[in-house]
Design a protein around this motif. Structure first.
Motif, mmCIF file in Angstrom:
data_model
loop_
_atom_site.group_PDB
_atom_site.id
_atom_site.type_symbol
_atom_site.label_atom_id
_atom_site.label_comp_id
_atom_site.label_asym_id
_atom_site.label_seq_id
_atom_site.Cartn_x
_atom_site.Cartn_y
_atom_site.Cartn_z
ATOM 1 N N UNK A 179 0.831 -1.200 0.000
ATOM 2 C CA UNK A 179 0.000 0.000 0.000
ATOM 3 C C UNK A 179 0.869 1.255 0.000
ATOM 4 N N UNK A 180 1.946 1.226 0.778
ATOM 5 C CA UNK A 180 2.852 2.375 0.796
ATOM 6 C C UNK A 180 3.519 2.566 -0.564
ATOM 7 N N UNK A 181 3.902 1.454 -1.188
ATOM 8 C CA UNK A 181 4.486 1.569 -2.523
ATOM 9 C C UNK A 181 3.477 2.120 -3.523
ATOM 10 N N UNK A 182 2.216 1.687 -3.388
ATOM 11 C CA UNK A 182 1.176 2.215 -4.275
ATOM 12 C C UNK A 182 1.001 3.714 -4.056
ATOM 13 N N UNK A 183 1.039 4.130 -2.769
ATOM 14 C CA UNK A 183 0.949 5.573 -2.482
ATOM 15 C C UNK A 183 2.120 6.312 -3.104
ATOM 16 N N UNK A 184 3.315 5.726 -2.964
ATOM 17 C CA UNK A 184 4.502 6.378 -3.514
ATOM 18 C C UNK A 184 4.413 6.471 -5.038
ATOM 19 N N UNK A 185 3.970 5.384 -5.682
ATOM 20 C CA UNK A 185 3.829 5.401 -7.135
ATOM 21 C C UNK A 185 2.771 6.402 -7.580
ATOM 22 N N UNK A 186 1.706 6.492 -6.805
ATOM 23 C CA UNK A 186 0.659 7.453 -7.151
ATOM 24 C C UNK A 186 1.182 8.876 -7.070
#
Length: 446
Positions: A179-186
């Protein structure tokens, strides 16, 4: 798009320490079941401990209700389950407490220590109860039965919940990291989109500036000469008809040249006009283009436009300087052209820029110093080409106003942008004698 980041945090809206209402309901249900279990198991405990039955059952109910705090204080729940193990109550609380402890973020050494204490407690209690049953004759098996039952029961009550909790905790941490990686990618995609939009806007501004500069260079010089010739034509129309006819012919030539150059430029600007017109009038659907492609396309369009100009060879070059100076001389300017060094061929953009600098400088002389003596110098050097246009003061103050030539204030700026864009140096300013000087040096490679 999945729920991540702030949206995920905003979705956590449970009471007290619970992240969600369903978690609170689940823990409440488990605490109720555990409390009932311990209250029932408190009945035999009261008889064995010699206390009133209501007291034993109340003790069991209160102890079982501790499961309600398993997410908040998992260590306390496990310690309570270990404490009431000798009373043979709290089995559900022990299983759920160990699972919650193993799935928490606590250090592994604490989890291992408490799990070991729970297993040892269960092993001792089971061994004592099984041995008492053997002594009383309730179980008639061999000596191996007591250790086997003790070890099996203690492992069965400890290992499964701990292993399951460790797996669930690891999976939960993995999902959190994803989820944190998804936030970072977003966030990165958002930044890339903003940068792409900035690049596209920059490319559009650059292209607009280039087109405005080209339009100024094409129109200003020709029209300025036309105005000068028209003013001269008006002055000599009656006194010298032959000269008036010559000036009228020059005005016509200037107008045709200006129209020709404007037509060529508009032809470049109309490239791809059919697709734009179709999209505008609804004959074809409009496609959505990614922001990143907008900047790349705009930059590519600018580069392609410049490359087309270079390859076509239709733009002005240094060989046209004699004609340019001759046009100014025909308009009444006292102008002298001198060339130094060995003449050679440069890149199209270098020759066009050099020509435009001289052209704009002569146009400014027509505008601001009509009748002033002007000198144009062109020097071919080893790794660069230099040009200088210097005029003296006008013979009569206000002579430039007779033709009423307007000034947009963009000529010097356009010259500087052209020269600096090719890695050159541009300097302009008044001279000590009251005139004006324009100097530029452009690398030969451009």
């Amino acid at each position: 798009m999945t729920t991540t980041g702030e949206d995920h945090t905003a979705a956590l809206a449970g009471p007290w320490w619970w992240a969600r209402w369903r978690s609170a309901v689940l823990d409440g249900g488990l605490a109720l079941v555990s409390s009932v279990e311990c209250a029932i198991e408190g009945f035999p405990f009261a008889g064995a401990a010699g206390v009133p039955v209501p007291v034993g059952m109340l003790f069991g109910a209160v102890a079982g209700a501790m499961l309600l705090f398993r997410r908040r204080w998992p260590i306390a729940v496990v310690l309570v389950s270990i404490a009431i193990t000798p009373a043979q109550m709290g089995f559900l609380m022990g299983l759920v407490g160990l699972y919650t402890l193993a799935a928490s973020e606590l250090p592994r050494r604490i989890i291992g220590a408490l799990a070991g204490m729970s297993m040892v407690g269960m092993l001792i209690v089971t061994y004592v109860r099984a041995h008492q049953g053997m002594v009383r004759g309730d179980v008639a098996l061999g000596d191996w039965f007591v250790p086997f039952v003790s070890i099996t029961t203690s492992l069965g009550m400890t290992a499964p919940p701990v292993l399951l909790g460790l797996y669930v905790g690891a999976r939960r941490r993995l999902m959190e990291s994803l989820r944190e990686r998804a936030d970072s990618l977003e966030r990165e995609l958002q930044l890339l989109a903003e940068r792409a939009e900035e690049r596209a806007e920059w490319a559009r501004n650059e292209e607009r500036t280039r087109i405005a500069r080209e339009m100024h260079d094409v129109v200003a010089h020709r029209v300025s000469l036309m105005v000068v010739h028209a003013a001269a034509l008006q002055a000599v129309a009656r006194a010298d008809p032959e000269k008036a006819v010559k000036n009228a012919s020059l005005v016509g030539d200037m107008g045709r040249q200006a129209l020709t150059e404007l037509r060529e430029m508009l032809g470049v600007l109309r490239t791809g006009d059919g697709s734009a017109r179709g999209a505008r009038y609804g004959s074809a659907p409009v496609q959505t283009v990614p922001l990143a492609a907008v900047g790349a396309a705009a930059a590519a369009a600018a580069a392609a436009s410049r490359a087309a100009e270079e390859e076509s060879g239709d733009g002005p070059c240094l060989d046209d300087l004699d004609e340019l100076v001759g046009q100014s001389a025909a308009a009444g300017m006292v102008v002298d052209l001198s060339v130094e060094g060995e003449t050679r061929v440069y890149a199209a953009m270098v020759e066009q820029t050099a020509y435009r600098v001289v052209q704009e400088a002569l146009t400014n002389v027509h505008k601001h110093a009509a009748g002033a003596k002007t000198r144009v110098r062109l020097a071919h050097r080893g790794a660069e080409i230099a040009m200088q246009v210097e005029n003296g003061p006008p013979p009569e103050p206000g002579a430039a106003s007779d033709a009423r030539l307007p000034s947009g204030g963009n000529g010097l700026l356009g010259m500087k942008e052209r020269v600096v864009g090719l890695g050159g140096v541009f300097v302009s300013g008044p001279t000590d004698a009251g005139g004006f000087r324009v100097s530029a040096v452009i690398p030969a490679e451009g």
